[in-house]
Enzyme design. Sequence first.
Site, mmCIF file in Angstrom:
data_model
loop_
_atom_site.group_PDB
_atom_site.id
_atom_site.type_symbol
_atom_site.label_atom_id
_atom_site.label_comp_id
_atom_site.label_asym_id
_atom_site.label_seq_id
_atom_site.Cartn_x
_atom_site.Cartn_y
_atom_site.Cartn_z
ATOM 1 C CG LEU A 80 9.472 25.977 -37.617
ATOM 2 C CD1 LEU A 80 8.807 27.554 -36.841
ATOM 3 C CD2 LEU A 80 9.045 26.102 -39.353
ATOM 4 C CB SER A 125 17.197 24.941 -45.033
ATOM 5 O OG SER A 125 19.129 26.076 -45.874
ATOM 6 C CD GLU A 127 23.785 27.109 -46.580
ATOM 7 O OE1 GLU A 127 24.197 26.603 -47.130
ATOM 8 O OE2 GLU A 127 23.602 28.534 -46.173
ATOM 9 C CE1 TYR A 151 20.427 23.764 -40.661
ATOM 10 C CE2 TYR A 151 21.269 25.032 -42.811
ATOM 11 C CZ TYR A 151 19.802 25.191 -41.439
ATOM 12 O OH TYR A 151 18.721 25.573 -41.790
ATOM 13 C CE LYS A 155 17.259 22.251 -41.164
ATOM 14 N NZ LYS A 155 15.725 22.103 -40.629
HETATM 15 P P1 NDP Z 1 16.772 28.659 -34.572
HETATM 16 O O1 NDP Z 1 18.346 28.439 -34.764
HETATM 17 O O2 NDP Z 1 16.193 29.791 -33.854
HETATM 18 O O3 NDP Z 1 16.193 27.208 -33.727
HETATM 19 C C1 NDP Z 1 15.102 26.727 -33.594
HETATM 20 C C2 NDP Z 1 14.847 25.705 -31.967
HETATM 21 O O4 NDP Z 1 15.414 24.939 -32.559
HETATM 22 C C3 NDP Z 1 15.314 26.812 -31.219
HETATM 23 O O5 NDP Z 1 14.493 27.795 -30.863
HETATM 24 C C4 NDP Z 1 15.515 24.900 -30.464
HETATM 25 O O6 NDP Z 1 14.477 25.139 -29.531
HETATM 26 C C5 NDP Z 1 15.667 24.508 -31.051
HETATM 27 N N1 NDP Z 1 17.424 24.516 -31.218
HETATM 28 C C6 NDP Z 1 18.543 25.008 -31.410
HETATM 29 N N2 NDP Z 1 19.561 24.505 -31.302
HETATM 30 C C7 NDP Z 1 19.478 23.538 -31.200
HETATM 31 C C8 NDP Z 1 20.371 22.113 -30.862
HETATM 32 N N3 NDP Z 1 21.600 22.499 -31.180
HETATM 33 N N4 NDP Z 1 19.735 21.122 -31.136
HETATM 34 C C9 NDP Z 1 18.886 20.973 -31.674
HETATM 35 N N5 NDP Z 1 17.781 22.215 -30.709
HETATM 36 C C10 NDP Z 1 18.008 22.834 -30.798
HETATM 37 O O7 NDP Z 1 15.322 28.969 -35.824
HETATM 38 P P2 NDP Z 1 15.014 29.743 -36.992
HETATM 39 O O8 NDP Z 1 14.051 30.192 -35.852
HETATM 40 O O9 NDP Z 1 15.928 30.695 -37.789
HETATM 41 O O10 NDP Z 1 14.740 28.896 -38.010
HETATM 42 C C11 NDP Z 1 13.791 28.031 -38.050
HETATM 43 C C12 NDP Z 1 13.804 26.309 -38.757
HETATM 44 O O11 NDP Z 1 13.830 27.111 -40.041
HETATM 45 C C13 NDP Z 1 15.201 25.542 -38.399
HETATM 46 O O12 NDP Z 1 15.066 24.461 -38.916
HETATM 47 C C14 NDP Z 1 16.345 26.245 -39.704
HETATM 48 O O13 NDP Z 1 17.277 25.258 -39.848
HETATM 49 C C15 NDP Z 1 15.642 26.690 -40.764
HETATM 50 N N6 NDP Z 1 15.843 27.392 -41.951
HETATM 51 C C16 NDP Z 1 16.135 28.798 -40.768
HETATM 52 C C17 NDP Z 1 16.116 30.407 -41.989
HETATM 53 C C18 NDP Z 1 16.712 31.545 -41.554
HETATM 54 O O14 NDP Z 1 17.256 32.053 -42.459
HETATM 55 N N7 NDP Z 1 16.240 31.045 -40.155
HETATM 56 C C19 NDP Z 1 16.956 29.457 -43.240
HETATM 57 C C20 NDP Z 1 16.371 28.031 -43.960
HETATM 58 C C21 NDP Z 1 15.609 27.257 -42.511
HETATM 59 P P3 NDP Z 1 14.685 24.683 -28.076
HETATM 60 O O15 NDP Z 1 15.757 24.769 -27.460
HETATM 61 O O16 NDP Z 1 13.152 25.343 -27.124
HETATM 62 O O17 NDP Z 1 14.520 23.208 -28.261
#
Ligand code: NDP
Length: 337
Positions: A80, A125, A127, A151, A155
């Site tokens: 994730l 996603s 997207e 993005y 993905k």
């Molecule tokens: P978050 O934005 O909450 O991020 C998930 C985790 O990724 C963070 O807790 C962090 O963990 C790590 N992260 C954040 N920013 C970065 C960065 N710039 N570079 C590297 N790691 C980073 O995501 P969600 O929980 O909302 O979504 C989970 C997954 O699902 C993601 O891959 C997202 O792209 C995908 N997704 C989400 C959707 C939504 O509506 N929420 C829709 C479709 C897909 P840490 O800092 O602890 O390493």
Amino acid sequence: MKTAIITGITGQDGAYLAKLLLEKGYQVIGLSRDLLNCNVKNLEYLQIAEKVHLIELNLLDLSRVSRVIEKFEPDEIYNLAAQSSVGSSFDNPIDTLEYNTTSVANFLESIRKINSRIKFYQASSSEMFGYIKEENLPIKESLIFHPVSPYGVSKASAHWLSVNYREAYGMFTACGILFNHESALRGENYVIKKVINNAVRIKNGLPAHLQLGNLAIKRDWGYAPKYVEAMWLMLQDDVPGDYIICSGEAVSLESFIHKVFQQLNLDVEKYVSINPGLLRPLDLPVIYGDNTKAKKELGWEYNLNTDALIHTLIEDEMQWLEWNLSQSFASQSKAGI
Ligand code: NDP
């Protein structure tokens, strides 16, 4: 006892998924980029911070990714972690592409070499679809991708890598193509969180500030705790596949905001303003999906319409706000302020 590794456990989906897996009796290993500075607030709010095993790991380092898999011998890996903001991907395209694709390649290669029976979930996603012709709505799994942001491109690339390892090596890789899903744990830079959070703050007499960009966009918004159930279901199936996870309903941001303010008996005109600086270089006008395959093949259930979703998000946000206030009160008392 099954063991699961969750990358991005500190995020919205990671926290809800960890809670679900713990309830199902899993041992949960959570990976984060930086344990010292990572935000465990979501895990604390769900009262699971002490129940998960957190490990610091740079997902761009193949040998370290492999070592963690060798050490914990997981049954399932849920990937994730990502730079998950479409807006930020225009500001940081290279970091977004590198992180969101290389991390996936590192997991797939490690699984292939260490134990190709480990089941892998990739967070794909909506997207990835990008521009959609009216006649292709609602979007189904078979629709060709045409991403319109760095993005979306990152993905799509990670998605095809996962499919490629499934087809080339017979590995169990499942991709959840999730549409926008929301909760109190959503990052504060995301529009629905911003709207609900500010509206609830206004209702509670707290300072609030709601500036928005393009209100005409129509999106398919859903509820995060229900969407993580679909992730788990995908890895319990005998056959891996790609599944669209969405509500199936499209609503404009303008209408969503009006419904939020209406449910809280607040005057929307008084509090919402448009900031042209928040408009994106490219925005998809309308996007919504078809969740038939997930419901039919996985037995996934989702019945929240927009009004019910908004009601649930408002209730959750009120609890979240209350919890945050109690936390800052507790830390002030501790500091003797
Ligand atoms: P978050 O934005 O909450 O991020 C998930 C985790 O990724 C963070 O807790 C962090 O963990 C790590 N992260 C954040 N920013 C970065 C960065 N710039 N570079 C590297 N790691 C980073 O995501 P969600 O929980 O909302 O979504 C989970 C997954 O699902 C993601 O891959 C997202 O792209 C995908 N997704 C989400 C959707 C939504 O509506 N929420 C829709 C479709 C897909 P840490 O800092 O602890 O390493």
